[in-house]
Design a protein around this motif. Structure first.
Motif, short mmCIF file in Angstrom:
data_model
loop_
_atom_site.label_atom_id
_atom_site.label_comp_id
_atom_site.label_asym_id
_atom_site.label_seq_id
_atom_site.Cartn_x
_atom_site.Cartn_y
_atom_site.Cartn_z
N TYR A 186 7.16 -5.52 1.60
CA TYR A 186 5.26 -5.87 2.05
C TYR A 186 4.47 -6.17 2.14
CZ TYR A 186 6.70 -3.80 -2.76
OH TYR A 186 7.19 -3.11 -4.15
N ARG A 187 5.10 -6.94 3.33
CA ARG A 187 4.02 -7.90 5.00
C ARG A 187 3.11 -6.66 4.98
NH1 ARG A 187 8.03 -10.10 9.31
NH2 ARG A 187 9.18 -11.71 8.06
N CYS A 188 3.08 -5.48 5.67
CA CYS A 188 2.42 -4.77 5.44
C CYS A 188 0.48 -4.41 4.63
CB CYS A 188 2.62 -3.15 6.52
SG CYS A 188 3.46 -1.87 4.73
N VAL A 189 0.93 -4.48 3.50
CA VAL A 189 0.22 -4.12 2.25
C VAL A 189 -0.22 -6.02 2.37
CG1 VAL A 189 -0.29 -3.82 0.28
CG2 VAL A 189 2.05 -2.86 0.86
N TYR A 190 0.41 -6.82 2.13
CA TYR A 190 -0.55 -7.61 1.70
C TYR A 190 -1.26 -7.45 3.38
CZ TYR A 190 2.94 -9.89 -1.28
OH TYR A 190 3.14 -9.68 -2.31
N THR A 191 -0.73 -7.49 4.72
CA THR A 191 -1.60 -7.56 5.90
C THR A 191 -3.40 -6.69 5.44
OG1 THR A 191 -0.08 -8.27 7.34
CG2 THR A 191 -2.04 -7.17 8.08
N ALA A 192 -2.93 -5.72 5.41
CA ALA A 192 -3.98 -4.93 5.26
C ALA A 192 -4.94 -5.72 4.00
CB ALA A 192 -3.64 -3.16 4.86
N ASP A 193 -4.30 -5.62 2.52
CA ASP A 193 -5.06 -6.24 2.06
C ASP A 193 -6.11 -7.66 1.99
OD1 ASP A 193 -5.83 -6.01 -1.26
OD2 ASP A 193 -4.34 -7.39 -2.09
N LYS A 210 -11.16 -3.03 3.44
CA LYS A 210 -10.53 -2.12 1.95
C LYS A 210 -9.36 -1.89 2.66
CE LYS A 210 -12.72 1.83 3.77
NZ LYS A 210 -12.84 3.10 3.80
N ARG A 211 -8.26 -1.47 1.65
CA ARG A 211 -6.71 -0.91 1.52
C ARG A 211 -6.19 0.19 1.13
NH1 ARG A 211 -2.18 -1.52 -1.53
NH2 ARG A 211 -3.46 -3.34 -2.61
N GLU A 212 -6.20 1.08 2.17
CA GLU A 212 -5.80 2.60 1.90
C GLU A 212 -4.15 3.32 1.37
OE1 GLU A 212 -7.15 1.74 5.00
OE2 GLU A 212 -9.41 2.63 4.79
N HIS A 213 -3.39 1.88 1.60
CA HIS A 213 -1.75 2.01 1.55
C HIS A 213 -1.18 1.01 0.50
CE1 HIS A 213 -0.90 -1.09 4.10
NE2 HIS A 213 -0.26 -1.16 4.12
N GLY A 214 -0.05 1.51 0.01
CA GLY A 214 0.22 0.28 -0.45
C GLY A 214 1.48 0.90 -1.21
N VAL A 215 2.79 0.77 -2.30
CA VAL A 215 4.16 0.57 -2.56
C VAL A 215 3.70 1.60 -3.83
CG1 VAL A 215 6.12 0.13 -3.77
CG2 VAL A 215 4.72 -1.58 -2.00
N LEU A 216 3.94 3.02 -3.34
CA LEU A 216 4.33 4.17 -4.54
C LEU A 216 5.60 3.60 -5.30
CD1 LEU A 216 2.39 6.72 -2.55
CD2 LEU A 216 1.09 4.64 -3.75
N GLY A 217 5.72 4.83 -6.60
CA GLY A 217 6.70 4.99 -7.02
C GLY A 217 7.56 4.66 -7.91
N ARG A 218 8.94 3.58 -8.18
CA ARG A 218 9.51 2.24 -8.74
C ARG A 218 10.66 3.01 -8.23
NH1 ARG A 218 8.50 1.54 -14.60
NH2 ARG A 218 8.97 -0.35 -14.35
N GLY A 219 11.75 1.88 -8.05
CA GLY A 219 12.69 1.64 -8.15
C GLY A 219 13.20 2.25 -6.89
N ASP A 220 14.11 3.02 -6.60
CA ASP A 220 14.34 3.98 -5.14
C ASP A 220 14.06 4.72 -4.89
OD1 ASP A 220 17.10 4.13 -3.48
OD2 ASP A 220 17.34 6.30 -4.29
N ALA A 221 13.46 5.21 -6.12
CA ALA A 221 11.67 6.20 -5.14
C ALA A 221 10.80 5.54 -4.96
CB ALA A 221 10.97 6.63 -6.33
#
Length: 365
Positions: free
Chosen positions: A168-175, A180-191
């Motif tokens: 999640y480092r890249c997500v926190y950096t962009a946030d 504005k942030r255009e990316h994040g973590v999609l899906g849950r679990g192994d997906a």
């Protein structure tokens, strides 16, 4: 007059240190330094909310505090657990911690491809170092590995999700660093995967910093990708006056000769960026003339990048002067003028192609 803050005394691997209340065990260990510092793949001191995801920094608290000396029943994440006065912690001195860390590394490598020879992160990959120090010789995983296609999330950034460990480092950096942030973590679990929403491109003045904070080779610089290996380059500190007020302009140039292959932010001994830089400095200033070069970057001698990176070298003493009893040796004669074989006007080292019989004097029989 400000009230004096009472410091907490903490013992980590039998080494005592005093820190302010609210300090995490990890940062207390970093204050001591050395091998007792737990590894961290997701924690980043300059990113709020980071930590607690990779579990590589697990430690054993054998004594909670002077007020409550009971040990904590389970291993705790040192990046998220704050110290207490009188706390005692075991890291490298605990076999339980070492065994747990070995299991965590095995878990991180379940889906991670073994493509270090072709990965641009090789030579400066934290997961590579972690697997070498704490990893097992083989894997027990028998199922199919999770794979993703490589995608471009911008004209300068390549995403190889197969290598991602979801730190999640890249997500926190962009946030926290961009508007504005255009990316994040999609899906849950192994997906779960790092991606952009409806294939948006990452476009921001500081978005290139996601490359620097990534501990593995999931996010790489397309302008440098497959162009060279980091251990063949010479990192030098450099700076320039940047028009962007938020950019410090202090960088590391990775050079080979006079050619600048890539520009990165300066990092500390724990691989964390000292000051973030803008994309103009990172991607657009690839000429040595654009920078004021300060000198060679200090590299850890145990790093593969240190090979060929000679700093403060001492020229070996020439023993020939002593052999000649203090007399200076005479210069070697010029073989081209002294030789009686080749013609004096012909310099054999400068002729085109192999030497011809016409280049030599004809010997009298």
């Amino acid at each position: 007059m400000a009230e004096e803050i009472k410091l907490f005394k903490v013992k980590i691997d039998n080494i005592s240190v005093e820190v302010e209340p609210g300090t995490t065990i990890l940062n207390a260990a970093r204050k001591i330094g050395g091998d007792i510092v737990p590894p961290a793949m997701c924690y980043y001191s300059k990113l709020n909310g980071s930590g607690g995801k990779c579990r590589t920094c697990l430690v054993k608290v054998s004594k909670g505090s002077d007020a409550d000396p009971r040990p904590m029943p389970k291993l705790v994440a040192s990046c998220r657990t704050t110290v207490m006065d009188g706390m005692e912690v075991a890291n490298i001195t605990s076999p339980e911690v070492q065994e747990a860390r070995k299991g965590v590394v095995e878990f991180l490598l379940l889906n991670h491809p073994l493509d270090c020879p072709v990965c641009d992160q090789a030579g400066e990959c934290h997961l590579q170092d972690l697997s070498y120090e704490h990893g097992a010789d083989s894997t027990r995983y028998e199922f199919k590995r999770r794979t993703f296609d490589k995608i471009d999330i911008g004209d300068k950034i390549k995403l190889h999700m197969t290598r991602c460990i979801l730190c999640y480092r890249c997500v926190y950096t962009a946030d926290q660093l961009t508007n504005k942030r255009e990316h994040g973590v999609l899906g849950r679990g192994d997906a779960s995967e790092i991606s952009t929403y409806i294939s948006q491109s990452l476009d921001n003045d500081f978005i290139g910093n996601v490359i620097d904070v990534c501990p593995v080779g999931a996010l790489t610089d397309q302008t440098f990708r497959f162009k060279n290996r980091v251990w063949f380059l010479k990192p030098v500190d450099a700076h320039r006056h940047c028009d962007n007020e938020k950019c410090c302009g202090k960088t590391v140039l990775w050079m080979r000769g006079d050619e600048v292959f890539r520009v990165t932010a300066r990092k500390d001994q724990y691989g964390e960026v000292e000051d973030f830089i803008c994309d103009t400095c990172r991607f657009d200033k690839k000429e040595a003339k654009d920078w004021v070069i300060e000198g060679p970057r200090k590299i850890d001698r145990q790093s593969v990048i240190s090979q060929g990176h000679y700093v403060n070298t001492v020229k070996p003493k020439d023993p020939l002067v002593e052999v000649l009893d203090g007399r200076k040796p005479k210069l070697l004669f010029d073989i081209h003028s002294e030789s009686q074989v080749n013609r004096p006007e012909v310099d054999l080292s400068k002729i085109d192609g192999p030497a011809h019989s016409n280049d030599f004097t004809k010997q009298q029989s």
